[in-house]
Design a protein around this motif. Structure first.
Motif, PDB file in Angstrom:
ATOM      1  N   UNK A  91      -2.236 -46.060  25.136  1.00  0.00           N
ATOM      2  CA  UNK A  91      -2.920 -44.904  25.970  1.00  0.00           C
ATOM      3  C   UNK A  91      -1.719 -43.866  26.328  1.00  0.00           C
ATOM      4  N   UNK A  92      -0.396 -44.442  26.838  1.00  0.00           N
ATOM      5  CA  UNK A  92       0.491 -43.752  27.073  1.00  0.00           C
ATOM      6  C   UNK A  92       0.980 -42.863  25.853  1.00  0.00           C
ATOM      7  N   UNK A  93       1.188 -43.141  24.728  1.00  0.00           N
ATOM      8  CA  UNK A  93       1.438 -42.323  23.896  1.00  0.00           C
ATOM      9  C   UNK A  93       0.392 -41.401  23.128  1.00  0.00           C
ATOM     10  N   UNK A  94      -0.753 -41.900  23.352  1.00  0.00           N
ATOM     11  CA  UNK A  94      -1.821 -40.720  23.224  1.00  0.00           C
ATOM     12  C   UNK A  94      -1.976 -39.475  24.249  1.00  0.00           C
ATOM     13  N   UNK A  95      -1.490 -40.073  25.440  1.00  0.00           N
ATOM     14  CA  UNK A  95      -1.273 -38.895  26.198  1.00  0.00           C
ATOM     15  C   UNK A  95      -0.207 -38.091  25.934  1.00  0.00           C
ATOM     16  N   UNK A  96       0.853 -38.593  25.613  1.00  0.00           N
ATOM     17  CA  UNK A  96       2.235 -37.675  25.441  1.00  0.00           C
ATOM     18  C   UNK A  96       1.903 -36.902  24.195  1.00  0.00           C
ATOM     19  N   UNK A  97       1.261 -37.385  23.088  1.00  0.00           N
ATOM     20  CA  UNK A  97       0.601 -36.495  21.972  1.00  0.00           C
ATOM     21  C   UNK A  97       0.080 -35.141  22.355  1.00  0.00           C
ATOM     22  N   UNK A  98      -1.026 -35.523  23.262  1.00  0.00           N
ATOM     23  CA  UNK A  98      -1.805 -34.556  23.698  1.00  0.00           C
ATOM     24  C   UNK A  98      -1.091 -33.490  24.467  1.00  0.00           C
ATOM     25  N   UNK A  99       0.023 -33.929  25.165  1.00  0.00           N
ATOM     26  CA  UNK A  99       0.530 -33.004  25.827  1.00  0.00           C
ATOM     27  C   UNK A  99       1.634 -32.242  25.245  1.00  0.00           C
ATOM     28  N   UNK A 100       2.102 -32.957  23.683  1.00  0.00           N
ATOM     29  CA  UNK A 100       3.035 -32.143  22.996  1.00  0.00           C
ATOM     30  C   UNK A 100       2.352 -30.760  22.502  1.00  0.00           C
ATOM     31  N   UNK A 101       0.912 -31.119  22.303  1.00  0.00           N
ATOM     32  CA  UNK A 101       0.008 -30.020  21.584  1.00  0.00           C
ATOM     33  C   UNK A 101      -0.004 -28.779  22.774  1.00  0.00           C
ATOM     34  N   UNK A 102       0.158 -29.039  23.648  1.00  0.00           N
ATOM     35  CA  UNK A 102       0.075 -27.911  24.900  1.00  0.00           C
ATOM     36  C   UNK A 102       1.254 -27.437  25.085  1.00  0.00           C
ATOM     37  N   UNK A 103       2.328 -27.806  24.506  1.00  0.00           N
ATOM     38  CA  UNK A 103       3.959 -27.211  24.826  1.00  0.00           C
ATOM     39  C   UNK A 103       4.099 -25.958  24.362  1.00  0.00           C
ATOM     40  N   UNK A 104       4.789 -25.079  25.108  1.00  0.00           N
ATOM     41  CA  UNK A 104       5.168 -23.748  24.682  1.00  0.00           C
ATOM     42  C   UNK A 104       6.521 -23.468  24.692  1.00  0.00           C
ATOM     43  N   UNK A 105       7.523 -24.414  25.086  1.00  0.00           N
ATOM     44  CA  UNK A 105       8.854 -24.226  25.096  1.00  0.00           C
ATOM     45  C   UNK A 105       9.597 -25.614  24.851  1.00  0.00           C
ATOM     46  N   UNK A 106      10.778 -25.580  24.464  1.00  0.00           N
ATOM     47  CA  UNK A 106      11.403 -26.705  23.930  1.00  0.00           C
ATOM     48  C   UNK A 106      11.701 -27.970  25.066  1.00  0.00           C
ATOM     49  N   UNK A 107      11.900 -27.550  26.313  1.00  0.00           N
ATOM     50  CA  UNK A 107      12.175 -28.446  27.209  1.00  0.00           C
ATOM     51  C   UNK A 107      10.825 -29.120  27.658  1.00  0.00           C
ATOM     52  N   UNK A 108       9.756 -28.711  27.453  1.00  0.00           N
ATOM     53  CA  UNK A 108       8.436 -29.282  27.588  1.00  0.00           C
ATOM     54  C   UNK A 108       8.452 -30.408  26.356  1.00  0.00           C
ATOM     55  N   UNK A 109       8.788 -29.812  25.253  1.00  0.00           N
ATOM     56  CA  UNK A 109       8.579 -30.676  24.279  1.00  0.00           C
ATOM     57  C   UNK A 109       9.632 -32.031  24.308  1.00  0.00           C
ATOM     58  N   UNK A 110      10.677 -31.638  24.884  1.00  0.00           N
ATOM     59  CA  UNK A 110      11.747 -32.699  25.036  1.00  0.00           C
ATOM     60  C   UNK A 110      11.347 -33.594  25.951  1.00  0.00           C
ATOM     61  N   UNK A 111      10.498 -33.117  27.097  1.00  0.00           N
ATOM     62  CA  UNK A 111      10.110 -34.063  28.167  1.00  0.00           C
ATOM     63  C   UNK A 111       8.928 -35.113  27.717  1.00  0.00           C
ATOM     64  N   UNK A 112       8.169 -34.622  26.591  1.00  0.00           N
ATOM     65  CA  UNK A 112       7.012 -35.157  26.092  1.00  0.00           C
ATOM     66  C   UNK A 112       7.523 -36.221  25.075  1.00  0.00           C
TER      67      UNK A 112
END
Length: 408
Positions: A91-112
């Protein structure tokens, strides 16, 4: 739980369900790798040096966090059960994958990617659950079969990810991956059965470290380090295999298709070989399988560095799947047979930590050697690394060649 209780339990059903789940999880974890740097490039106007830096950092952070938190999750699993950890991780990794699809900058992707590493642990907990529920006499074949799921998923993942990204776009591939992991979460919650009895700690009793609970701490440490070295060898090849194939094909023809096929070949042989090697190890000694597969791996890695043919490289990569089919599950089988049941999850989580470190060191080693020398040096250095590991195992643990394994 004794072997008679395990035999009557749902270990076969769990094995089948978790094989599918680890196969899907393996695909989900690896399918974003081929285009992660391309996704990073969409998030800014980077120079080549900046793109390489951010891609490497975003790739590595997941494995670094995984290496740090895995022992903590493993210790918790030994107190709360492995099924809860399966649900938590998927469940945790599913949420992180979905959030990666919403990222618009490298800092957000790094956090995911950081978030993904924090919630890692699905595959080692699946292995720990199967190991703890399976009769000890059948642990080798069960773990050998289960490992084919995650290994094959990991090997086929880049091909699946490349196809999905081509058809649906990179961003939508993250959402598809999140949906697949949600299915894994639901299957783990409603189809996996666990007879778990938490370990009761005696009040006032002195705390005992993990290694003090096993009969042969030196063997456990050597096996964990062996996991890291084997994974270092595998990961060192991943960054350069496509470039090596491109060189062998003289930059002509369907390079990406050929690279995808050759990347998938170890998965095919792994599926076929792992259960058979596990069965042989249960009957004749897992240590014999481990030593034999180390030697075989050295013999098939070295010529990959001097081969001049794509077809020859494909045959040798097919053989790599056979060696991996004996190395990873046999190390896990030996860990299972030489540790008490109440420490199974903790040991398997430490094993994941060492495997994550192998991913980090391997990617660094492969990229560095290929940059300083040439692609073929990566294969030759991997063979030498595995040979050194084999010699250390043979000298420090001569009992591994005995016909039977000591039961914990």
């Amino acid at each position: 739980m004794d072997d008679a209780q395990r035999e009557r339990g749902p270990w076969k059903k769990n094995l089948y369900v978790l094989w599918f789940c680890t196969f899907v999880a393996g695909i989900a974890f690896s399918e974003i790798m081929p285009f992660l740097s391309l996704y990073v490039s969409q998030m800014g106007d980077f120079s080549k040096q900046e793109l390489t830096f951010w891609s490497g950092l975003i790739y590595a952070v997941t494995f670094l966090i995984t290496a740090i938190v895995s022992p903590l999750w493993g210790s918790l699993a030994d107190r709360t059960g492995r099924k809860v950890m399966l649900i938590r991780a998927s469940l945790g990794i599913a949420v992180s994958m979905a959030l990666m699809g919403l990222c618009t900058n490298v800092w957000a992707l790094f956090a995911c990617r950081f978030f993904q590493g924090f919630f890692s642990g699905y595959i080692p907990n699946a292995q720990a659950l199967v190991a703890s529920q399976t009769p000890r006499a059948k642990a080798g074949v069960a773990l050998g079969t289960l490992v084919t799921g995650s290994v094959s998923g990991t090997l086929f993942g880049p091909i699946v990810g490349g196809i999905l990204a081509q058809i649906f776009s990179i961003r939508n591939t993250f959402f598809i991956t999140a949906a697949l992991l949600t299915v894994v979460c639901l299957m783990s919650a409603f189809m996996v059965e666990e007879s778990f009895v938490p370990v009761k700690r005696v009040k006032g009793a002195p705390h005992e470290s993990l290694l003090h609970k096993v009969a042969d701490p030196k063997l456990i440490v050597i096996l964990l380090v062996s996991t890291m070295i084997v994974q270092t060898g595998n990961a060192s090849i991943s960054p350069i295999i496509s470039l090596y194939i491109k060189e062998l094909m003289h930059n002509q023809g369907a390079i990406t298709v050929v690279a995808g096929i050759i990347a998938a070949l170890p998965g095919i042989s792994n599926i076929l070989a792992a259960p058979r090697l596990g069965r042989y190890g249960d009957k004749h000694g897992s240590g014999r399988v481990l030593i034999g597969c180390y030697l075989f791996a050295v013999l098939v890695y070295f010529p990959q560095g001097i081969i001049g043919s794509v077809v020859g490289l494909g045959v040798l990569r097919l053989f790599v799947g056979i060696s991996d089919a004996g190395l990873f599950p046999t190390i896990q089988t030996l860990l299972t047979k030489n540790t008490p049941p109440e420490t199974t999850s903790a040991i398997f989580s430490w094993n994941q930590s060492f495997q994550a470190l192998g991913n980090m060191f391997g990617a660094f080693l492969g990229g560095t050697l290929a940059g300083l020398f040439d692609y073929n040096v990566v294969f030759i250095s991997t063979a030498l690394l595995l040979l050194i590991n084999l010699i250390v195992l043979r000298v420090t643990e001569p009992k591994l060649l005995r016909r039977t394994d000591r039961k914990a």
